[in-house]
Design an enzyme around this catalytic site. Sequence first.
Site, short mmCIF file in Angstrom:
data_model
loop_
_atom_site.label_atom_id
_atom_site.label_comp_id
_atom_site.label_asym_id
_atom_site.label_seq_id
_atom_site.Cartn_x
_atom_site.Cartn_y
_atom_site.Cartn_z
CD GLU A 460 48.63 37.26 14.13
OE1 GLU A 460 49.39 36.49 13.53
OE2 GLU A 460 47.39 37.18 14.07
CB CYS A 461 46.77 43.82 19.12
SG CYS A 461 46.05 42.48 20.10
#
Length: 865
Positions: A460-461
Amino acid sequence: MNMKVKMKFYIVLLNLLLLFTAVDAQPVLQYLHEGWSFRQAWGTNWYGATVPGTVHTDLMDNKLIDDPFYRLNERGVQWVDKEDWIYRTTFDVAPELLAKRNIVLHFEGLDTYADVTLNGKKVLAADNMFREWQADVRSLLKEHGNELQVYLHSPIKVAMPKWEAVPFQYRSSNDQSENGGLLNRKVGVFVRKAGYHFGWDWGPRLVTSGIWRPVALEAWDEVRIDDVFYNQKSVTANQAVIDVTVEVLSDKETEASVSVINRTDSRTECRKLIRLNKGMNKIPVSFTMKKPRLWWTNGLGEPFLYDFATTLELDGKQIDITEDKLGIRSLKVVTAPDEHGESFYFELNGKPLFAKGANYIPCDNFLTRVTDSIYEKTVQDAVSANMNMLRIWGGGVYEKDIFYDLCDKYGILVWQDFMFACSVFPAEGELLENIRKEAIDNVRRLRNHSCIALWCGNNECLDAWFNWNWKNTYDKQNPAYSDIIWKQFKDQYFVTLPAVVEEYHPGACYRKSSPYSDDKGTRNHTVGDMHYWEVWQGLKPLSEFKHERSRFFSEYGFQSFPEFESIKRYAPLQEDWNLTSEVMMAHQRGGATANKRINDFLLSEYRQPKDFRSFTYMSQLLQADAMKIAMEAHRRDMPYCMGSLVWQHNDCWPVASWSSRDYYGRWKAQHYFTVKSFADLLVSPIEDGNVLQVYIVSDRLKPTSGELKVCALRLDGGGIVKEFTRRVTVPANTSTVVWRETVDKLLDGANKEDVVIHVSYKDKTGKEYTNNYFLAKQKDMHYVTARINKDFVAVEGGYDVTLSCDVFARGVFLSLKGDIDNFISDNYMDILPGKPVTVRVTTDLPGLQFAERLQVTSFLDAVEL
């Protein structure tokens, strides 16, 4: 002594001599796990320590702190991570080890900042929990009384100056710095250790230090095998071409022989005479296997493993040997343009694979407490729920070898994240090089495992940067800051990590992030994988799970509480047993509104529970129903959608969370439901307007046929309203509508709230697959009071319990009061009128106690009437 006896004697003597000579030539290993003690760096009192271990567990063992998992005790141990700690031991060295020419001190894991001294001399400094550390200590060792010391620096004190030196903050959404007394100083991104130790939305903040993996002395003479890589270049049912790279470390130039032995088939696959140079030598050898037995995932076939050994000989003597279990398989990630956008699926041995599974987090905040039996149960529970994939999420750890060994053994593919999640990192200079070496260590360690399905840069970065308003925030603050972070981001995930995978695991798939559609973070439902949180976080109704589409769901979920008997372990006081108690809020890390959110969904979809115990039961039924809706929708959408990985498989401490198994390993309702939702055949009814359609989704690689029954049953036990029966053929490896009819015809004048739709499919082997479908919300269903009869008989290891009822009983839940060391083969089940159900309860309780403690709860028992 006659000549024949003499000859036999000399042959035995010669064999023994050769044996001892060969053994003497082998490398020697001495673990250093005994006699450790520890203290605070500024203190004077030493206490006994366990290695491998952590400071927190040693403090608990010495009764210096209370269990942080109990009630509110987590708050009282936040001082631990701000202290430095010293560990020491003394040891003797076996003479045969000390006689070797090369001796290395090898730490498989140090958490995290550590200075290591041997006999008063510093031999190494560690700064990464995920790396292995070695030091040449041959000149420092003596036979007796060696002193080994590990000085563990506070990760907080090391990271704080780095945080203060940056003119902006690196975003880290789940770092619970406030709980640690650091205010807004989210220092975790500067420390290469497990992100979840700094807190997460399902876990506590417990920042550990310690010697967390084995430590040993490794000794050898002139040469040794350093590593062996089996690169499966081409695999079909007819043949497998395997390229092997054997890395040999040599003290000198010499001649040697390398052999790769297939022990399963009692065959030497290849043997090669080589010339070794001083230093590291990479020796390529190749072989071809005819008609290999292929490795398959759970449900598709046997996960067959070959036993291979690689030997190194010098002057005709075996000097070293490594052993590996290898599953021969072809595994690809297929991303190709199609009429919808771009496909995303795994292809195993030439067959498209629908990935059924869950996201996995570490089993404990104190990793050294995770025993082999816990790993075994964790993986076995995935197998029992018909899963074929686990995603090792990027905020935890690269797991121990045994985890991957078990996944190999049981046919569970592993989606392996690199250890970065929900943050941006200062990935440049020394830190980026540290990350590169971390990746090399773990890719090399894991690449031979058949279970490794892909490597993913982070969790999810990328999505956070573009879609959580992070980039816009930095742009407004100072565009130069945004440029710095984005360059670091690209260097880390677009350059460094893929280069490591390409070099050390050629042919393996690398994904830059998850979710991922493109480099701009686009949330494209027709390309790549998706994390779907619009129901839980976006507060959309459960019905949205039926309609949401993606090529691959790599995250989605819904929260519930653990079973009440589990809750009593960490919150035993009656004052704790309400949604807003301080203890329940402390063991709910999804935010102040998370418990209220569960209750709001219950009121919207179900009914008001009558007490806290009933609430915990209802929360599990709600979670199970929600995930059942999602799993079935994903599978019905096959082959457009080819993956469904629910968040999450397990917990790291006792907590209300998205897990389907609580911290103690007890199955929640969701896990029981998953067994059917992920079965090799799924029979799945769904409304489309006024039409009820029945899909049968098959993972089988061959078509099947059987009998389908669809019937509307009265909830009050009044019998069948309408029933349809037909023979159907189910194609292989796809989703097919096998029956449809108008809801009006099916109801035949009955009200939706008065019936349940029961569907069943029985294949030609006699195996039956069933499902129940409701035409109205649970809160609107006209359930009637269910008086459930229960009988049980003793069997080996427990009891068979038979339940029956004259009316439809929804969500029938069995539990044993005051006992959680049991297992129930099926639970939270629906019981049809007049159709008994028998389940196996595994327990040590004697019959009288079992009868007293057995509790049976159904839907109406738990709601306010």
